[in-house]
Write an enzyme that holds these catalytic residues in place. Structure first.
Site, short mmCIF file in Angstrom:
data_model
loop_
_atom_site.label_atom_id
_atom_site.label_comp_id
_atom_site.label_asym_id
_atom_site.label_seq_id
_atom_site.Cartn_x
_atom_site.Cartn_y
_atom_site.Cartn_z
N SER A 49 0.82 -1.20 0.00
CA SER A 49 0.00 0.00 0.00
C SER A 49 0.87 1.27 0.00
O SER A 49 1.62 1.49 -0.95
CB SER A 49 -0.96 -0.04 1.21
OG SER A 49 -2.00 0.90 1.06
N ASP A 161 -5.63 -4.08 -1.96
CA ASP A 161 -4.61 -3.66 -1.00
C ASP A 161 -3.83 -4.85 -0.43
O ASP A 161 -4.42 -5.81 0.07
CB ASP A 161 -5.28 -2.89 0.13
CG ASP A 161 -4.30 -2.16 1.02
OD1 ASP A 161 -3.46 -2.81 1.66
OD2 ASP A 161 -4.38 -0.91 1.08
#
Length: 258
Positions: A49, A161
């Site tokens: 991320s 993610d």
């Protein structure tokens, strides 16, 4: 802060595992600034991320302060588009020109520093550490926290993610042979003000971080200061504060370990 590396200290070669944490990613940048000033050589980076954004930019040879200015810009904020609740609250514009500034190369395998981008494959329910492929698309996929952001289609996969499956991606670095420094932007702290919202966030954090203790065992050094709680994860206003906090902790780390 000095502009030149400190050459009087011995050179240390390391690998970096960078967690997610949204706007707290500026802490990564400040910490890396201190490492570079003290002649610490980063030989491999694995990022999830926000850690993938920072790791990708640094692996391409960008300077931490230059990356900070990019993510503070209006152009960077505009890559997050309202999605009218179709499949998420927002979507990430993978074609935004500003992404070329952060990751100016086409492929992950072209970076100066070996790079692994951690994503969650929603089809297979597995974590994938990409070390080849479209850098900009895979980095944005690593940031696609569902349902806040829409997942990214990549060939036959639906990617989201990386923190969903691996918040601190140390695993791919084990093959590189360098001691690992892990930086986790989301310390496990029970909120002082306990209400339905703060406790819900804490439970989500526990679920996302359930494998972190296992991955800490892979690191020689682990950094996750409680002071990170003062940096709001979803506010661009704290980016400078996060950078300075990261620099101070990075400088202290260098003083202790070099």
């Amino acid at each position: 802060m000095g502009d030149n590396p400190t050459t009087t200290k011995s050179t240390l070669e390391i690998a970096l595992a960078l967690s997610g944490g949204a706007a707290r990613g500026s802490f990564h940048l400040g910490f890396i600034e201190a490492l570079q000033e003290n002649n610490v050589r980063i030989k491999a980076i694995s990022g999830t991320s926000a850690g993938a954004i920072v790791g990708g930019a640094i692996a391409c040879g960008l300077k931490p302060r230059d990356v900070l200015e990019v993510i503070k810009s209006r152009a960077f904020r505009r890559i997050f588009r309202f999605n009218w609740f179709r499949s998420s609250l927002y979507r990430i514009d993978t074609q935004a020109p500003i992404l070329q500034t952060i990751f100016p190369l086409e492929k992950i395998q072209e970076t100066r520093i070996k790079l692994f981008v951690c994503v969650s494959d929603l089809n297979s329910n597995e974590v994938v550490y990409f070390q080849r492929g479209d850098g900009k698309k895979l980095i944005t996929a690593s940031c696609a926290l569902v349902p806040l952001f829409a997942p990214i289609e990549f060939y036959d996969s639906i990617l989201a993610d990386g923190g969903i499956k691996d918040m601190l991606p140390t695993t791919p670095l084990l093959e590189c042979g360098y001691p690992i420094l892990g930086i986790n932007l989301v310390p496990n702290i029970l909120p002082q003000k306990r209400n339905i919202f703060s406790l819900s966030r804490h439970i989500i954090h526990i679920l996302l971080s359930c494998k972190v203790p296992e991955h800490i065992k892979h690191t020689r050094w682990y950094v996750s200061p409680d002071a990170l709680e003062s940096i709001r994860m979803f506010s661009f206003k704290d980016l400078d504060k996060g950078f300075e906090l990261g620099y101070l902790h990075g400088k202290a780390w260098c003083d202790e370990n070099l």
